[in-house]
Design an enzyme around this catalytic site. Structure first.
Site, PDB file in Angstrom:
ATOM      1  N   TYR A 127     -11.183   3.990  14.732  1.00  0.00           N
ATOM      2  CA  TYR A 127     -10.230   4.410  13.699  1.00  0.00           C
ATOM      3  C   TYR A 127     -10.154   5.933  13.603  1.00  0.00           C
ATOM      4  O   TYR A 127      -9.070   6.526  13.658  1.00  0.00           O
ATOM      5  CB  TYR A 127     -10.643   3.816  12.354  1.00  0.00           C
ATOM      6  CG  TYR A 127      -9.720   4.170  11.216  1.00  0.00           C
ATOM      7  CD1 TYR A 127      -8.473   3.579  11.097  1.00  0.00           C
ATOM      8  CD2 TYR A 127     -10.112   5.093  10.240  1.00  0.00           C
ATOM      9  CE1 TYR A 127      -7.621   3.890  10.044  1.00  0.00           C
ATOM     10  CE2 TYR A 127      -9.272   5.408   9.189  1.00  0.00           C
ATOM     11  CZ  TYR A 127      -8.036   4.810   9.095  1.00  0.00           C
ATOM     12  OH  TYR A 127      -7.199   5.129   8.059  1.00  0.00           O
ATOM     13  N   ARG A 169     -16.531   4.237  12.224  1.00  0.00           N
ATOM     14  CA  ARG A 169     -15.119   4.570  12.401  1.00  0.00           C
ATOM     15  C   ARG A 169     -14.815   5.177  13.764  1.00  0.00           C
ATOM     16  O   ARG A 169     -13.936   6.023  13.887  1.00  0.00           O
ATOM     17  CB  ARG A 169     -14.667   5.532  11.302  1.00  0.00           C
ATOM     18  CG  ARG A 169     -14.533   4.870   9.943  1.00  0.00           C
ATOM     19  CD  ARG A 169     -14.398   5.916   8.840  1.00  0.00           C
ATOM     20  NE  ARG A 169     -14.083   5.303   7.557  1.00  0.00           N
ATOM     21  CZ  ARG A 169     -14.966   4.707   6.770  1.00  0.00           C
ATOM     22  NH1 ARG A 169     -16.232   4.619   7.148  1.00  0.00           N
ATOM     23  NH2 ARG A 169     -14.592   4.185   5.612  1.00  0.00           N
ATOM     24  N   ASP A 207       7.388  -3.913   9.150  1.00  0.00           N
ATOM     25  CA  ASP A 207       6.017  -4.405   9.007  1.00  0.00           C
ATOM     26  C   ASP A 207       5.792  -5.549   9.980  1.00  0.00           C
ATOM     27  O   ASP A 207       6.727  -6.286  10.325  1.00  0.00           O
ATOM     28  CB  ASP A 207       5.752  -4.874   7.579  1.00  0.00           C
ATOM     29  CG  ASP A 207       4.274  -4.803   7.206  1.00  0.00           C
ATOM     30  OD1 ASP A 207       3.885  -3.868   6.497  1.00  0.00           O
ATOM     31  OD2 ASP A 207       3.508  -5.675   7.649  1.00  0.00           O
ATOM     32  N   ASP A 259       6.002  -5.379  15.469  1.00  0.00           N
ATOM     33  CA  ASP A 259       4.689  -4.838  15.816  1.00  0.00           C
ATOM     34  C   ASP A 259       4.926  -3.454  16.418  1.00  0.00           C
ATOM     35  O   ASP A 259       5.590  -3.330  17.460  1.00  0.00           O
ATOM     36  CB  ASP A 259       4.009  -5.760  16.823  1.00  0.00           C
ATOM     37  CG  ASP A 259       2.635  -5.270  17.272  1.00  0.00           C
ATOM     38  OD1 ASP A 259       2.283  -4.100  17.036  1.00  0.00           O
ATOM     39  OD2 ASP A 259       1.908  -6.074  17.899  1.00  0.00           O
ATOM     40  N   VAL A 260       4.376  -2.419  15.812  1.00  0.00           N
ATOM     41  CA  VAL A 260       4.673  -1.054  16.264  1.00  0.00           C
ATOM     42  C   VAL A 260       4.104  -0.739  17.634  1.00  0.00           C
ATOM     43  O   VAL A 260       4.479   0.268  18.244  1.00  0.00           O
ATOM     44  CB  VAL A 260       4.177   0.010  15.255  1.00  0.00           C
ATOM     45  CG1 VAL A 260       4.904  -0.108  13.932  1.00  0.00           C
ATOM     46  CG2 VAL A 260       2.664  -0.066  15.067  1.00  0.00           C
ATOM     47  N   GLY A 283       0.788  -1.227   0.000  1.00  0.00           N
ATOM     48  CA  GLY A 283       0.000   0.000   0.000  1.00  0.00           C
ATOM     49  C   GLY A 283       0.818   1.272   0.000  1.00  0.00           C
ATOM     50  O   GLY A 283       1.841   1.378  -0.683  1.00  0.00           O
TER      51      GLY A 283
END
Length: 261
Positions: free
Chosen positions: A153, A150, A36, A61-62, A16
């Site tokens: 998000y 959302r 990633d 994993d962030v 992406g």
């Protein structure tokens, strides 16, 4: 490639917007660390880029503080410097507010908001040692205007937009600029998976440019904000959205009237 060529770390780089941004950086002579959570996706991206001397894969994993610190330090040690951080990794839960579980809420905020916070904590000292740098947080048009499904998000992205300003105010003393890019509807894998034909028509009805954006168009803005041409831009949230955020009611009616003229 010169040993002192600039270095960027891009999170969510396996596909992406993150992968498109990585390609744009490479085209402009940068070296890039790709981070990633999906190791298989990351491997495919690395194979596709086929630039082993200029790229580094970081499986992470962030939302994991110790893992993020280790990954960022590894990038800085591997390349000898760090000039830009693109906090692109993100997840979404598209569910009604009253059906969103606390676990889903917490996970979305952990990745979309805490992740950029953790990556910045790890990256900023390395940038400062090298004289400064740039951070770009990828927010969303959903953080600027509310829409259905959302709650988690959109809230995470709105908070990230404000975190961007907080970072810009404090990190300016270290010669680190911090900006955000808020994508509107973009033809990403996520959008293709969740946007039905009816939703796509609704978006077209409210986008002045009457189309979805491209991943490459987002990448152009992100890389610009990381470079010297944006040297006096900090603390800004740039909507790359075809005019979606600026639109009120009446656009479909206006278009219909023009067609009938």
């Amino acid at each position: 490639m010169a040993e002192d060529s600039r270095v960027a770390l891009v999170t969510g780089a396996g596909r992406g917007i993150g992968l498109a941004t990585t390609r744009r950086f490479l085209a402009e002579g940068w070296r890039v660390a790709l981070l990633d959570i999906d190791g298989e996706l990351l491997g495919h991206a690395m194979a596709e880029l086929a630039a082993p001397d200029r790229t580094l894969a970081l499986h992470c994993d962030v939302s994991d503080a110790s893992a993020v610190t280790a990954a960022v330090r590894r990038a800085g040690g591997h390349f000898g410097r760090l000039d830009a951080l693109v906090n692109n990794a993100g997840i979404a839960v598209f569910k009604p507010l009253l059906e969103t579980t606390p676990e889903e809420w917490n996970r979305v905020l952990a990745v979309n908001l805490t992740g950029p916070f953790l990556a910045t904590l790890a990256a900023a000292p390395i940038m400062a040692e090298g004289g400064g740098g740039a951070i770009v947080n990828i927010t969303s048009i959903s953080g600027l205007r509310a829409s259905t499904l959302r709650a988690a998000y959109g809230t995470s992205k709105a908070a990230l937009a404000h975190l961007t300003k907080q970072q810009a105010v404090e990190l300016g003393a270290l010669n680190i600029r911090v900006n955000a890019v808020a994508p509107g509807p973009v033809d990403t894998a996520m959008a293709k998976a969740v946007h039905t034909p009816e939703i796509r028509r609704d978006y077209h009805d409210t986008i002045p440019l009457n189309r979805y954006g491209l991943e490459t168009e987002l990448a152009e803005t992100i890389v610009f904000l990381c470079g010297d041409r944006a040297s006096y831009i900090t603390g800004q949230v740039v909507a790359v959205d075809g005019g979606f955020e600026a639109t009120g009611i009446g656009l479909p009616t206006l278009r219909a009237a023009r067609r009938n003229m």
